[in-house]
Design a protein around this motif. Structure first.
Motif, mmCIF file in Angstrom:
data_model
loop_
_atom_site.group_PDB
_atom_site.id
_atom_site.type_symbol
_atom_site.label_atom_id
_atom_site.label_comp_id
_atom_site.label_asym_id
_atom_site.label_seq_id
_atom_site.Cartn_x
_atom_site.Cartn_y
_atom_site.Cartn_z
ATOM 1 N N MET A 279 24.283 3.857 11.320
ATOM 2 C CA MET A 279 23.981 2.428 11.413
ATOM 3 C C MET A 279 22.515 2.175 11.761
ATOM 4 N N GLN A 280 21.956 3.070 12.540
ATOM 5 C CA GLN A 280 20.564 2.895 12.963
ATOM 6 C C GLN A 280 19.570 3.315 11.893
ATOM 7 N N ALA A 281 20.042 4.065 10.897
ATOM 8 C CA ALA A 281 19.143 4.571 9.863
ATOM 9 C C ALA A 281 18.708 3.446 8.930
ATOM 10 N N LYS A 282 17.445 3.416 8.639
ATOM 11 C CA LYS A 282 16.927 2.447 7.677
ATOM 12 C C LYS A 282 16.899 3.031 6.268
ATOM 13 N N ALA A 283 16.847 4.351 6.168
ATOM 14 C CA ALA A 283 16.765 5.013 4.867
ATOM 15 C C ALA A 283 17.690 6.219 4.890
ATOM 16 N N LEU A 284 18.918 6.026 4.411
ATOM 17 C CA LEU A 284 19.957 7.048 4.474
ATOM 18 C C LEU A 284 20.088 7.733 3.114
ATOM 19 N N SER A 285 20.303 9.041 3.149
ATOM 20 C CA SER A 285 20.602 9.778 1.921
ATOM 21 C C SER A 285 21.750 10.739 2.184
ATOM 22 N N SER A 286 22.353 11.231 1.091
ATOM 23 C CA SER A 286 23.556 12.044 1.211
ATOM 24 C C SER A 286 23.593 13.046 0.073
ATOM 25 N N PHE A 287 24.084 14.253 0.377
ATOM 26 C CA PHE A 287 24.199 15.255 -0.691
ATOM 27 C C PHE A 287 25.393 16.149 -0.391
ATOM 28 N N ALA A 288 26.212 16.364 -1.413
ATOM 29 C CA ALA A 288 27.400 17.210 -1.278
ATOM 30 C C ALA A 288 27.446 18.193 -2.433
ATOM 31 N N TRP A 289 28.051 19.376 -2.149
ATOM 32 C CA TRP A 289 28.196 20.334 -3.243
ATOM 33 C C TRP A 289 29.530 21.075 -3.090
ATOM 34 N N SER A 290 29.523 22.363 -3.329
ATOM 35 C CA SER A 290 30.774 23.085 -3.570
ATOM 36 C C SER A 290 31.695 23.138 -2.356
ATOM 37 N N GLY A 291 31.178 22.915 -1.161
ATOM 38 C CA GLY A 291 32.038 22.917 0.013
ATOM 39 C C GLY A 291 33.105 21.841 -0.037
ATOM 40 N N VAL A 292 32.847 20.739 -0.741
ATOM 41 C CA VAL A 292 33.868 19.698 -0.909
ATOM 42 C C VAL A 292 34.480 19.735 -2.304
ATOM 43 N N SER A 293 34.072 20.726 -3.098
ATOM 44 C CA SER A 293 34.538 20.788 -4.483
ATOM 45 C C SER A 293 35.727 21.707 -4.684
ATOM 46 N N GLN A 294 35.864 22.726 -3.875
ATOM 47 C CA GLN A 294 36.866 23.765 -4.134
ATOM 48 C C GLN A 294 38.154 23.489 -3.351
ATOM 49 N N HIS A 295 38.748 22.338 -3.681
ATOM 50 C CA HIS A 295 39.969 21.897 -3.026
ATOM 51 C C HIS A 295 40.846 21.193 -4.060
ATOM 52 N N SER A 296 42.112 21.067 -3.740
ATOM 53 C CA SER A 296 43.035 20.387 -4.649
ATOM 54 C C SER A 296 42.858 18.876 -4.627
ATOM 55 N N ASN A 297 42.067 18.346 -3.696
ATOM 56 C CA ASN A 297 41.833 16.905 -3.597
ATOM 57 C C ASN A 297 40.351 16.572 -3.781
ATOM 58 N N ALA A 298 39.615 17.447 -4.481
ATOM 59 C CA ALA A 298 38.158 17.367 -4.502
ATOM 60 C C ALA A 298 37.625 16.070 -5.107
ATOM 61 N N SER A 299 38.253 15.567 -6.145
ATOM 62 C CA SER A 299 37.684 14.403 -6.831
ATOM 63 C C SER A 299 37.736 13.144 -5.971
ATOM 64 N N GLN A 300 38.877 12.885 -5.342
ATOM 65 C CA GLN A 300 38.943 11.697 -4.496
ATOM 66 C C GLN A 300 38.092 11.870 -3.231
ATOM 67 N N THR A 301 37.951 13.091 -2.768
ATOM 68 C CA THR A 301 37.026 13.336 -1.658
ATOM 69 C C THR A 301 35.613 12.958 -2.066
ATOM 70 N N SER A 302 35.216 13.374 -3.258
ATOM 71 C CA SER A 302 33.868 13.063 -3.735
ATOM 72 C C SER A 302 33.691 11.562 -3.940
ATOM 73 N N ARG A 303 34.734 10.907 -4.398
ATOM 74 C CA ARG A 303 34.672 9.444 -4.528
ATOM 75 C C ARG A 303 34.523 8.786 -3.166
ATOM 76 N N ALA A 304 35.238 9.294 -2.167
ATOM 77 C CA ALA A 304 35.144 8.715 -0.823
ATOM 78 C C ALA A 304 33.727 8.861 -0.270
ATOM 79 N N ILE A 305 33.110 9.997 -0.509
ATOM 80 C CA ILE A 305 31.730 10.215 -0.053
ATOM 81 C C ILE A 305 30.776 9.286 -0.804
ATOM 82 N N ALA A 306 30.993 9.141 -2.116
ATOM 83 C CA ALA A 306 30.126 8.274 -2.916
ATOM 84 C C ALA A 306 30.217 6.823 -2.458
#
Length: 788
Positions: free
Chosen positions: A361-388
């Motif tokens: 909340m305090q950040a004025k310029a936030l960025s985010s990056f995800a890769w294979s640690g959230v990809s190799q799961h049976s629920n990976a796509s909705q996880t990636s959508r939640a992060i997006a």
């Protein structure tokens, strides 16, 4: 007498980092590889890059084409050395035979990752070959790698995840990505940003690499990141700490969703003359509905579009329709994930979640990056959508300090997708099950290949050309894979070494290393300076033995298959000129600058204000109609990992631990364990576990363990990690190669003595959108190996 030394600038092509380097050559041998601080990615070089001389000159490298002389079930393949012409003719005849008898779709192409191998030098040309041949079936491994970062993210924003603008960022979130092991150039820039005051939030079950420096390290239970993202969204929405203006103007958050059907309210429900695809929002100033054009952007005063509430809209037939804005549905979804519920699901303490949200909340310029640690799961796509969608709340997409699409020099697209007949695209294995998955690109899942080889459905696949994929170690259910691959009538494998996967082939072709060929990079990605640098890396040695580059092999096969004209008649320089043409940089100019050419480009922010987003709506899609159309949740509802203590409590009694895997700092995937300088640092396959977990089982550090899952088992040595959750164990995949210099053994792909972690992961559950499998969230038990 002194030996003349050559110091040749270039970049290391062993992984996606492409670190700028200096290769040192003496008397025709590569003797050292050093970082090149003058290069935008050259401030450091990892151990893998420094070990390149061992790789290049390794005694066990393949040096001549080989032909199998004994059946595939024979423990001795009876390899016979043959000439290149013989080998290439054999391969071309096998491909032509398959295409004639069953169609080009009966040939699968294996394409190893450009992100973690030297294939990056040839990737576009390899893809061009399979497109020209007409095969929609490329086993690329994207479903367990970049698909979620790129294609699933694009379901929300229309483009793959851009990189953080680290020079202007004041808070960075890393989800399941430790660039210290896989992208050193990125890691060094993040470390510099952290030293300059950027806050760092890391979500990872392991406290390694940049997690050690993080302001907040969230030790998330493997596979539960989706709940974590929803929990953070809950706190931001509850506090009103989100960019409502951005969401109203540049997302479909205000679009009204019918409560009776769960579908977006169509403008045609109100006006039959409305434009197809138009949606409806509620204007609070007008007290009534307004229309969204099909191309995106609101009509009327977007500042007054409702993001919450229930509204009744009367359709053209006078029927009252109850509706809610899409954002209200997202908010309702997130509100259910209180900090206490998130703690229960993710094992992240509620107070830590609140503190992390406060930093965001305090950040004025936030960025985010995800890769294979959230990809190799049976629920990976909705996880990636939640992060997006969590990131969408910040409104910082393509804004200073956010995730920014840095400008690089324009290059021609030589992939050649247009070379494949349109009808062939619909034949991709698994496309019917996953119409928005990798199959839409012609990249099939490994499981889909195995299914077809074992059943012959929906049509036979008889032949495979494999550019370096060690498929038995990179994918789960190795025993099944072994049985499937043996069904192939003909396989050609192209590699540096005789891997266990290569041993199944009929013809094996020796490829050279990146130090023995030219290689091109059109962008080094990690910042505006790197993105606008392009480089033609020179060969520092001639090809050793009879090895050839992947591109040479592609060109030679293309000529034999009758595609020579589409491959510049085998002229490498001509293909490079075609690639460079839009950039305005000549091949001669580039070749004369082996250290690379920088053509600084202006970074323009918020480019979507000119062009909109490249989604069907032209907006950031909070509510995904694309997912809804294929029967998937249009909002990122949390789905428990398929093999977890929550979803499978009946198994958790016997398998009480969560098994995850992680990349080794010292190796690229299943490569390099034969290099002595690297093997000394990590001589044995390891499984990390908490000392308390070990004590309960009478395990001493360094003991050989048997790790058993509901599917199978593998072995590894115990390594204690006090910062690991006692309910989690973490292994490293990829162990097969022996190191003769240190008298250290190799390991079978499947046996009672295998150290192949993927042999113990089943494929019974996969992500319904991408086909990803739970290689990083499974159930297991650990015990002392018998005899230890």
């Amino acid at each position: 007498m002194t030996t003349e030394q050559q110091r040749i600038p270039g970049y290391c092509a062993l992984c996606t980092s492409r670190c700028g380097c200096i290769s040192v050559v003496e008397e025709g041998r590569l003797v050292a590889v050093e970082p090149d601080p003058s290069h935008p990615t050259g401030s450091a070089l990892c151990g893998k890059g420094k070990a390149a001389p061992e790789l290049v000159h390794h005694a066990q490298r393949l040096s001549k084409p080989l032909r199998r002389t004994r059946p595939k079930g024979d423990p001795d393949p009876g390899w016979e050395e043959i000439s290149w012409d013989e080998a290439l003719d054999l391969v071309a005849r096998a491909l032509q035979k398959a295409a004639k008898e069953q169609g080009p779709e009966s040939v699968a192409f294996g394409i190893t990752t450009p992100s973690g191998t030297g294939l990056q030098d040839a990737y576009p040309w390899v893809e061009r070959l399979r497109y020209a041949f007409g095969s929609p079936n490329a086993v690329f491994g994207t479903e367990i790698c970049n698909f979620h970062r790129d294609d699933v993210f694009a379901l929300t924003y229309g483009v793959p995840t851009p990189l953080p603008d680290l020079e202007n960022c004041d808070c960075l979130m890393l989800w399941g990505h430790n660039p210290s092991t896989s992208w050193l150039a990125f890691a060094t820039r993040i470390a510099a940003a952290k030293a300059s005051g950027t806050k760092l939030i890391v979500m990872d079950p392991r406290r390694e690499g940049l997690a050690v420096k993080a302001d907040h390290w969230l030790r998330v239970r493997p596979g539960s990141d989706g709940a974590l993202a929803l929990g953070l969204a809950h706190l931001l929405i509850e506090a009103g700490a989100f960019d409502a203006r951005f969401l109203r103007r540049w997302s479909n958050a205000p679009v009204l969703i019918r409560e009776d059907t769960g579908q977006p309210l169509s403008a045609k429900d109100l006006d039959p003359e409305a434009e197809a695809g138009q949606r409806v929002a509620w204007d609070e100033a007008l007290g009534g509905p307004v229309l969204y054009p099909a191309s995106g952007g609101a009509i009327g005063n977007s500042e007054k579009l409702a993001l919450s509430g229930h509204f009744t809209v009367t359709d053209q037939n006078g029927v009252a329709l109850s509706c809610q804005p899409a954002f209200a549905l997202y908010e309702k979804l997130a509100v259910a994930y209180t900090p206490e519920r998130v703690e229960e699901l993710t094992w992240v303490p509620a107070e830590q979640l609140r503190a992390t949200a406060e930093t965001m909340m305090q950040a004025k310029a936030l960025s985010s990056f995800a890769w294979s640690g959230v990809s190799q799961h049976s629920n990976a796509s909705q996880t990636s959508r939640a992060i997006a969608l969590l990131y969408a709340l910040s409104g910082r997409f393509d804004a200073p300090g956010g995730n920014v699409m840095f400008k690089s020099l324009p290059l021609a697209n030589i992939l050649g997708r247009d070379l494949m007949p349109e009808a062939q695209w619909g034949k991709a294995l698994g496309l019917e099950d996953r119409p928005l998955g990798p199959e839409a690109q012609g990249w099939i899942t490994t499981d889909a290949l195995y299914d077809t080889l074992l059943t012959g459905k929906p049509y036979p696949v008889t032949t495979m050309v494999n550019f370096g994929t060690n498929i038995l170690f990179s994918h789960a259910d190795t025993q099944r894979g072994l049985a499937a691959l043996k069904r192939l009538e003909f396989t050609c494998h192209i590699d540096l070494f005789m891997t266990p996967s290569a041993e199944l082939a009929d013809v094996v072709l020796p490829v050279n290393s990146p130090w023995e060929r030219e290689g091109f990079c059109g962008t080094f990605k990690v910042g505006p300076d790197a993105a606008s640098t392009l480089q033609l890396r020179p060969a520092v040695l001639p090809s050793l033995g009879e090895s050839k580059s992947d591109v040479e092999i592609v060109f030679a096969l293309a000529q034999r298959l009758g595609f020579g004209e589409q491959f510049w008649d085998g002229d490498w320089d001509a293909s490079l000129r075609a690639l460079l043409e839009p950039s305005g940089v000549s091949l001669e100019e580039l070749r004369a600058a082996p250290g690379g050419l920088s053509r600084p480009q202006e970074t323009r922010y918020r480019k979507y204000e000119e062009t909109g987003f490249k989604t069907p709506s032209g907006l950031v899609e909070v509510f995904s109609e694309q997912l809804q159309a294929i029967g998937q949740d249009p909002l990122p509802g949390y789905v428990e990992p398929a093999m977890s203590p929550v979803s499978r409590p009946e198994l958790a009694a016997d398998f009480p631990l969560v098994l995850t895997t992680a990349k080794s700092l010292h190796y690229c995937h299943s490569q390099h364990r034969g290099l002595a300088s690297l093997r000394r640092r990590e001589p044995d396959p390891l499984v990390e576990l908490h000392p308390d977990c070990a004590a309960e089982r009478g395990i001493d550090e360094g003991a050989w363990l048997k790790i058993t899952t509901p599917h199978a088992a593998f072995r590894a040595k115990a390594k204690f990690k006090t910062n690991l959750d006692p309910r989690v164990v973490s292994a490293t995949a990829g162990w097969w190669q022996a190191c003769e210099a240190l008298d250290l053994p190799g390991y079978d792909a499947v046996s009672n003595l295998t150290a192949n972690a993927n042999a113990a992961i089943g494929n019974e559950d996969s992500d319904p959108i991408s086909g990803s499998i739970p290689q990083r969230s499974y159930l297991c038990q650990v015990a002392l190996e018998q005899g230890s």
